[in-house]
Design an enzyme around this catalytic site. Sequence first.
Site, PDB file in Angstrom:
ATOM      1  N   PRO A   1       0.742  -1.282  -0.329  1.00  0.00           N
ATOM      2  CA  PRO A   1      -0.014  -0.078   0.224  1.00  0.00           C
ATOM      3  C   PRO A   1       1.023   1.413   0.194  1.00  0.00           C
ATOM      4  O   PRO A   1       1.903   1.441   0.838  1.00  0.00           O
ATOM      5  CB  PRO A   1      -0.722  -0.152   1.176  1.00  0.00           C
ATOM      6  N   MET A   2       0.494   1.993  -1.108  1.00  0.00           N
ATOM      7  CA  MET A   2       1.303   3.391  -0.993  1.00  0.00           C
ATOM      8  C   MET A   2       0.050   4.472  -1.114  1.00  0.00           C
ATOM      9  O   MET A   2      -0.700   4.612  -1.865  1.00  0.00           O
ATOM     10  CB  MET A   2       2.084   3.580  -2.033  1.00  0.00           C
ATOM     11  N   ALA A   3       0.459   5.564  -0.174  1.00  0.00           N
ATOM     12  CA  ALA A   3      -0.561   6.461  -0.173  1.00  0.00           C
ATOM     13  C   ALA A   3      -0.580   7.409  -1.300  1.00  0.00           C
ATOM     14  O   ALA A   3       0.366   7.931  -1.913  1.00  0.00           O
ATOM     15  CB  ALA A   3      -0.238   7.513   1.236  1.00  0.00           C
TER      16      ALA A   3
ATOM     17  N   CYS B   1       4.674   2.628   9.044  1.00  0.00           N
ATOM     18  CA  CYS B   1       4.807   3.918   8.753  1.00  0.00           C
ATOM     19  C   CYS B   1       5.731   4.852   9.317  1.00  0.00           C
ATOM     20  O   CYS B   1       5.710   4.775  10.601  1.00  0.00           O
ATOM     21  CB  CYS B   1       3.356   4.606   8.539  1.00  0.00           C
TER      22      CYS B   1
ATOM     23  N   GLY C   1      11.606  -4.517   0.761  1.00  0.00           N
ATOM     24  CA  GLY C   1      12.703  -3.431   0.719  1.00  0.00           C
ATOM     25  C   GLY C   1      13.737  -3.862  -0.535  1.00  0.00           C
ATOM     26  O   GLY C   1      14.273  -4.937  -0.505  1.00  0.00           O
ATOM     27  N   ASP C   2      13.906  -2.744  -1.404  1.00  0.00           N
ATOM     28  CA  ASP C   2      14.737  -3.016  -2.492  1.00  0.00           C
ATOM     29  C   ASP C   2      14.523  -4.020  -3.496  1.00  0.00           C
ATOM     30  O   ASP C   2      15.461  -4.539  -3.952  1.00  0.00           O
ATOM     31  CB  ASP C   2      16.229  -3.266  -1.836  1.00  0.00           C
TER      32      ASP C   2
ATOM     33  N   GLY D   1       7.172  -2.232  -3.180  1.00  0.00           N
ATOM     34  CA  GLY D   1       6.612  -0.731  -3.195  1.00  0.00           C
ATOM     35  C   GLY D   1       6.905   0.067  -4.161  1.00  0.00           C
ATOM     36  O   GLY D   1       6.481   0.327  -5.343  1.00  0.00           O
ATOM     37  N   ARG D   2       7.940   0.931  -3.829  1.00  0.00           N
ATOM     38  CA  ARG D   2       8.509   1.994  -5.013  1.00  0.00           C
ATOM     39  C   ARG D   2       9.242   1.281  -6.184  1.00  0.00           C
ATOM     40  O   ARG D   2       9.028   2.152  -6.942  1.00  0.00           O
ATOM     41  CB  ARG D   2       9.567   2.765  -4.035  1.00  0.00           C
TER      42      ARG D   2
END
Length: 366
Positions: free
Chosen positions: A5-7, A97, A202-203, A225-226
């Site tokens: 989830p990403m805002a 968060c 992560g990564d 995520g990113r």
Amino acid sequence: MVLAPMAGVTNVAFRTLCRELELARTGTVSGLYVCEMVTARALVERHPVTMHMTTFGPDENPRSMQLYTVDPKWTYEAAKMIVEENLADHIDMNFGCPVPKVTRKGGGSAIPYKRTLFRKIVAAAVRATEGTDIPVTVKFRIGIDDEHRTHLDAGRIAAEEGAAAVALHARTASQRYSGQADWDEIARLKEHVTSVPVLGNGDIFEPADAVAMMRQTGCDGVVVGRGCLGRPWLFAELAAELNGLAAPEPPNLGEVAEIMVRHCELLVEHHGEDKGCREIRKHVAWYLRGFPAGSEVRRRMALVKSVDELRELLAELPADAPFPRDGHGPRGRQGSPAKVALPEGWLDDPYEDVVPAGAEVMHSGG
């Protein structure tokens, strides 16, 4: 394979796009695509913004919702509401968060330090879903900082209270999104928690990263995520890699342009044209990273007001430009490490179960 989830990113439009691209490129949808984090209290209070954030597509299955919560009472009420009103098929709980305005009130990644309170929150969600097939999962970080690591306790407690799986973002809250994720801590958690699946986060920016993480840590799945910002087709590549299939070819600029238009159409469908077009603007730089798109076209796209205008601007770009070598790798915010903002005296007693004052109210509305 989970979309983190990403805002402001993982709304129904982005999730639909990821699922469509996975289906088109692999013939199936195997990923779990989680909606934006919503506040438990705001959900119970039926805040209009929050209710809009919980929109799912008509064929979205399973429907996965992440809750932000600091209070067992609101946790139970929110999970019970999800069950009784059939709002989702899966509940994930956010304890990762690191944003200062969240941790300063004792929320997000500050909560797992308070072991007893953390236990009561997880137990409340699981209790509300008893007798259903709605699993509760829990995501957290390594800890507040290197001196206050909590992930092993958090994983154990979550499993003891009935969580179906746990996920670790292998950074501390003080790291935020900087530096390198410590995959060794995912391996430690996997060794420590053996009764439920352990996911790593992560990564993961390339399909090979997912395979490397699973091999190095023994984790049961990956959370991304990113890495998918401006690359919603990444999940199709991940699915192929994890299943030993040939990876789909990365899209050229013409194909990326089609994806951008589709993304904008979905945002307009969800938000209306004005807000939908404002939302697509922040994705432009991610999508066009490394492609030959001049500064003037990029500037105009950052002001786009309609789907047709976006389509016309994209038509000015060289459609046959191949996916750039520097289009891979880290994306989105990284920042720098910093001391974690916490309520006064927060670290004095790790077993205190007092609900932090004001943390839920501040986040009403999502």
